[in-house]
Design an enzyme around this catalytic site. Structure first.
Site, PDB file in Angstrom:
ATOM      1  N   CYS A 190      25.860  77.234  44.376  1.00 57.70           N
ATOM      2  CA  CYS A 190      24.930  77.732  45.385  1.00 57.70           C
ATOM      3  C   CYS A 190      25.587  77.738  46.769  1.00 57.70           C
ATOM      4  CB  CYS A 190      23.622  76.967  45.327  1.00 57.70           C
ATOM      5  SG  CYS A 190      22.256  77.951  45.985  1.00 57.70           S
ATOM      6  N   GLY A 198      27.862  75.992  47.712  1.00 56.29           N
ATOM      7  CA  GLY A 198      29.295  75.865  47.427  1.00 56.29           C
ATOM      8  C   GLY A 198      29.922  77.226  47.164  1.00 56.29           C
ATOM      9  N   HIS A 214      22.047  77.582  39.938  1.00 54.93           N
ATOM     10  CA  HIS A 214      22.314  76.154  39.717  1.00 54.93           C
ATOM     11  C   HIS A 214      22.500  75.890  38.222  1.00 54.93           C
ATOM     12  CE1 HIS A 214      21.242  74.506  43.748  1.00 54.93           C
ATOM     13  NE2 HIS A 214      20.601  75.663  43.821  1.00 54.93           N
ATOM     14  N   GLU A 265      23.715  73.374  36.782  1.00 58.09           N
ATOM     15  CA  GLU A 265      23.471  71.969  36.422  1.00 58.09           C
ATOM     16  C   GLU A 265      22.053  71.741  35.911  1.00 58.09           C
ATOM     17  OE1 GLU A 265      23.712  73.198  39.446  1.00 58.09           O
ATOM     18  OE2 GLU A 265      22.447  72.160  40.908  1.00 58.09           O
ATOM     19  N   GLU A 286      22.872  81.795  57.812  1.00 60.21           N
ATOM     20  CA  GLU A 286      22.164  80.513  57.865  1.00 60.21           C
ATOM     21  C   GLU A 286      22.839  79.599  58.902  1.00 60.21           C
ATOM     22  OE1 GLU A 286      22.178  78.297  54.148  1.00 60.21           O
ATOM     23  OE2 GLU A 286      20.838  76.769  54.927  1.00 60.21           O
TER      24      GLU A 286
END
Ligand code: GLN
Length: 542
Positions: A386, A388, A512, A514, A410
């Site tokens: 993300c 990263g 994501h 994970e 951002e």
């Protein structure tokens, strides 16, 4: 619709302190029931007033776990999925805030026909409706409900009252109550102490609930006489005093609970058949986890490294992927704020792989970008999740394309090169709760890429939680310079995966991964990342 009677209900409460691992006990019990052929789901009821944990800072509440249907939920739902390998949904996590929100919406609609709206019965009715909602789908034999917080907390009073009412409605063979407490060991007295547990059970009794089973967290084995004492004072049968010893990993807990016969006790009370659980796959996983033949050291670069709960699912995904590769994964937590152009080599040179973590806001962002520059240039395996991935795109734009001021909007609204930009549909959103791009979206993977090698298929679905996205205006230029988009959302064309040509393993995902890694299905990208890190380590020593 099946009635709530078609499912049986187990309620897990906690006492003495928080953080005793109710979620792990609930997940372990669920595993022991699932491996006997029962269909089980676990739900978490949290007594705090936020509608969901999506607006909570990780310092408050650890990671926010996102489900397929886009709910922002408690991190215990991650454990439920990792143990059971069955997806959860918004219905599996309910807070006081959501309950009140529902009741107040009904009140404003006039649904209560002029009645005074009160904690009892209106809030407790709404709680019970939600307790039974998943059971009423007819999909589950058993629904386990974990009540967050501790018995005796002011905010959990209506929850405990609703559990009491649920018990009355369900009757003895469809309801089991489990209370998890702590038996502290006082080193000075060289003794395990039962008093806090006695008080906690008493508090539960005052609220009208006699626990059926007592699960006792302890750092030392409970001797027989102490178990007898607990049974006597807490008004439970001797065989319903269950010891929950501190374990080496959370994945040992189902095995410990099996030895203590927790599921047998539950099945006896629910009058359900007691077959043998099939724990072969689980034990195989544990065997691999505990007997690695190799080891890698992975740097996890993030801004909440002093708080590992903030990256819970990533840490667990490393365990799953490590076990799959029969490789121990040592995670070195590295604060992104500490990394600079000057010290990146010193901090990162002996790592076998680097993961740059998800996140929000500016803090530590330059350190993440410097870490990525270092691993890109030195061909160290890299995985960006993300934020990263967004940092990897930014780094590439700055140092390869030469756009020195490239940034995500951002971090810098006025950047001349917004390589990561706010998503169109996010532009007019001002409310914070539940407004990101959330949940599962499809992604199409290009053949011949590292992502395709990992997944072995082209069409995947992964979970998201973000407001900013890859700016497709830069796609052509990035691709010709070597940063390929290897996964794309087929509907919106949003870039979901980037990977670098000519690098052993450099992959970033907007989603994501994970969140979908489980014991049974370790996430393929984590598995490949660990494999690449292992290969890199070997190549260093050659
Ligand atoms: N802050 C970034 C965004 O909103 C990344 C979010 C994340 O890492 N989950 O797009």
């Amino acid at each position: 619709m099946a009635s709530k009677k078609s499912a049986k209900y187990i309620f897990v409460t906690g006492g003495v302190t928080s953080s005793l691992g109710k979620g792990i006990i609930a997940a372990s019990l669920a595993k022991l029931l699932q491996t006997r052929g029962f269909s089980v789901t676990i739900q978490k009821f949290d007594p705090y007033i936020n509608i969901d944990p999506g607006t909570l800072n990780p310092y408050e509440h650890g990671e926010c776990y996102v489900t397929d249907d886009g709910a922002e939920t408690d991190l215990d739902l991650g454990h439920y999925e990792r143990f059971l390998n069955v997806p959860t949904s918004q219905d599996n996590n309910v807070t006081t805030g959501r309950i009140y929100n529902n009741v107040i919406t009904k009140e404003r609609r006039g649904d209560y026909l002029g009645k005074t709206v009160q904690v009892i019965p209106h809030i407790t009715d709404e709680l019970k409706y939600n307790f039974f909602k998943l059971g009423e789908t007819g999909k589950y034999d058993i629904v386990i409900t974990e009540i967050g917080g501790c018995v005796g907390d002011i905010e959990s009073l209506p929850f405990i009252e609703a559990v009491r009412q649920a018990k009355m409605e369900l009757g003895p063979h469809d309801f089991v109550s489990i209370h998890l407490t702590l038996i502290p060991y006082l080193a000075a007295a060289k003794e395990l102490k039962t008093k806090p547990t006695q008080h906690s059970v008493k508090q539960l009794q005052e609220a009208g609930i006699q626990t059926d089973i007592l699960v006792c967290r302890t750092e030392k084995h409970l001797p027989i006489d102490l178990r007898k004492k607990l049974a006597l004072f807490c008004n439970v049968q001797y065989s319903d005093v269950i010891e929950a010893m501190d374990a080496e990993t959370i994945y040992d807990v189902p095995i410990l609970m099996r030895k203590e016969k927790l599921a047998e006790r539950v099945l006896t009370k629910l009058k359900l058949p007691k077959s043998e659980p099939d724990l072969e796959d689980w034990k195989d996983f544990l065997g691999r986890l505990k007997n690695p033949t190799e080891e890698v050291t992975i740097g996890l670069v993030g801004k909440y490294v002093e708080l590992p709960d903030a990256y819970k699912s990533i840490a667990e995904a490393f365990m799953h992927a490590g076990a799959k590769n029969e490789c121990a994964v040592e995670v070195k937590w590295i604060s992104s704020e500490k990394i600079t152009n000057d010290n990146a080599a010193t901090i990162l040179h002996d790592l076998d792989g680097v993961l740059v973590a998800p996140g929000f806001g500016e803090r530590g962002i330059e350190g993440k970008i410097e870490a990525i520059r270092y691993v890109r240039e030195n061909k160290i395996p890299f995985f960006g999740v993300c934020l990263g991935m967004q940092c990897a795109v930014t780094e590439f734009a700055r140092n390869v394309l030469g756009y020195k001021k490239a940034a995500s909007t951002e971090m810098d609204e006025n950047t001349p090169h917004p390589v990561i930009d706010i998503m169109e549909e996010q532009k007019n959103i001002t409310k914070m709760g539940g407004t990101m791009r959330l949940g599962a979206y499809p992604c199409t993977i290009k053949k011949g890429t590292k992502a395709f090698v990992a997944y072995g298929k082209q069409n995947i679905s992964e979970r998201h939680r973000h407001r900013y996205e890859y700016n497709n205006k830069y796609l052509k230029e990035m691709e010709s310079a070597g940063l390929k988009a290897s996964g794309i959302n087929p509907d919106t064309k949003l870039v979901e995966i980037v990977e670098l040509e000519g690098h052993p393993w450099f992959v970033g995902t907007q989603y994501h991964p994970e969140l979908k890694s489980t014991v049974q299905n370790p996430h393929p990208l984590f598995v490949q990342f660990i494999k690449a890190s292992l290969n890199y380590k070997k190549s260093k020593s050659e």
